[in-house]
Design a protein around this motif. Structure first.
Motif, PDB file in Angstrom:
ATOM      1  N   CYS A  87      50.658  31.937  43.003  1.00 45.31           N
ATOM      2  CA  CYS A  87      51.234  33.180  42.478  1.00 45.31           C
ATOM      3  C   CYS A  87      52.337  33.715  43.383  1.00 45.31           C
ATOM      4  O   CYS A  87      53.368  34.194  42.898  1.00 45.31           O
ATOM      5  CB  CYS A  87      50.144  34.231  42.283  1.00 45.31           C
ATOM      6  SG  CYS A  87      49.051  33.868  40.898  1.00 45.31           S
ATOM      7  N   ALA A 135      54.592  36.049  41.170  1.00 49.26           N
ATOM      8  CA  ALA A 135      53.720  36.877  40.326  1.00 49.26           C
ATOM      9  C   ALA A 135      53.162  38.027  41.155  1.00 49.26           C
ATOM     10  O   ALA A 135      52.690  37.815  42.274  1.00 49.26           O
ATOM     11  CB  ALA A 135      52.577  36.038  39.777  1.00 49.26           C
ATOM     12  N   TRP A 147      47.165  38.353  39.805  1.00 53.11           N
ATOM     13  CA  TRP A 147      46.542  37.146  40.344  1.00 53.11           C
ATOM     14  C   TRP A 147      45.195  36.857  39.688  1.00 53.11           C
ATOM     15  O   TRP A 147      44.863  35.721  39.426  1.00 53.11           O
ATOM     16  CB  TRP A 147      46.360  37.252  41.848  1.00 53.11           C
ATOM     17  CG  TRP A 147      47.651  37.245  42.618  1.00 53.11           C
ATOM     18  CD1 TRP A 147      48.925  37.156  42.103  1.00 53.11           C
ATOM     19  CD2 TRP A 147      47.797  37.348  44.022  1.00 53.11           C
ATOM     20  NE1 TRP A 147      49.843  37.197  43.114  1.00 53.11           N
ATOM     21  CE2 TRP A 147      49.181  37.315  44.309  1.00 53.11           C
ATOM     22  CE3 TRP A 147      46.894  37.464  45.063  1.00 53.11           C
ATOM     23  CZ2 TRP A 147      49.676  37.386  45.602  1.00 53.11           C
ATOM     24  CZ3 TRP A 147      47.378  37.536  46.356  1.00 53.11           C
ATOM     25  CH2 TRP A 147      48.769  37.493  46.614  1.00 53.11           C
ATOM     26  N   PHE A 204      45.818  35.110  36.455  1.00 53.79           N
ATOM     27  CA  PHE A 204      46.182  33.706  36.696  1.00 53.79           C
ATOM     28  C   PHE A 204      44.933  32.880  37.017  1.00 53.79           C
ATOM     29  O   PHE A 204      44.772  31.764  36.530  1.00 53.79           O
ATOM     30  CB  PHE A 204      47.181  33.596  37.855  1.00 53.79           C
ATOM     31  CG  PHE A 204      48.615  33.698  37.427  1.00 53.79           C
ATOM     32  CD1 PHE A 204      49.349  32.560  37.115  1.00 53.79           C
ATOM     33  CD2 PHE A 204      49.240  34.926  37.336  1.00 53.79           C
ATOM     34  CE1 PHE A 204      50.668  32.646  36.725  1.00 53.79           C
ATOM     35  CE2 PHE A 204      50.565  35.021  36.949  1.00 53.79           C
ATOM     36  CZ  PHE A 204      51.285  33.880  36.642  1.00 53.79           C
TER      37      PHE A 204
END
Length: 193
Positions: A151, A156, A161, A164
């Motif tokens: 990430c 990101a 996170w 993800f």
């Protein structure tokens, strides 16, 4: 010399399903002292490092990811609807071409700027266990470690996170030996990602 199919060999069976990691490792290590190859529920397990390296370098062998639907009793056309070929499932020239494109991003020079962040993530994962002096390393450190790094590299935000991680968990259900049941979650996670 006549070649024989692997399915005709009398191989020991390796079944670690339901075992704790440590027990599975002990069973596998003991079997590796007797043989380099064992039959599993999913296919075959190569048990020794040097044999794994030799097979990975031998172009006669190929990636079996494409066979997962068939091995799970799922119609490959249903499974392949949203799939795009990735570096994980590519073979031959296509794999080599894509690997050449991405390799520079994984060189020591390219990863060096991320080292302080990588160390910070490891510290955050290990610190809660220092007082007890005990940690289940795979579950507490190894499994959660990659997502923050990926990430960070992708840019990101930290607040995403967890999402993800959830997507990755669902996508990797492809390897759970239960594709027919897990396919909706795998498809949903892939589409959302």
């Amino acid at each position: 010399m006549t070649a024989v199919g692997i399915d005709t060999l009398e191989l020991p069976e390796l079944n670690t399903i339901g075992m704790e990691r440590e027990q599975a490792l002990e069973v596998t290590t003991a079997l590796a002292k007797e043989t380099w190859l064992a039959k599993t529920d999913l296919g075959y397990a190569v048990l020794r490092h040097e044999d794994v390296v030799a097979i990975l370098r031998d172009r006669r062998f190929f990636n079996a990811i494409r066979l997962i639907p068939q091995m799970s009793g799922v119609d490959p056309s249903v499974f392949d609807v949203r799939r795009r070929e990735s570096i994980l499932s590519m073979e031959g020239e296509d794999h080599t071409r894509l690997r050449r494109l991405v390799s520079p991003a994984f060189s020591p020079a390219a990863t060096e700027p991320h080292r302080p962040f990588m160390a910070q993530v490891v510290a955050e994962l290990v610190d809660p266990h220092l007082a007890s002096g005990e940690v289940e390393l795979v579950a507490a450190v190894c499994e959660p470690y990659p997502i923050p790094i990926i990430c960070e590299v992708l840019g990101a935000p930290r607040e995403h996170w967890r999402q993800f991680s959830d997507w990755a968990t669902d996508i990797f259900k492809i390897f759970n030996q239960n594709l027919a049941e897990d396919l909706p979650a795998i498809d949903a996670a892939g589409a959302e990602l």
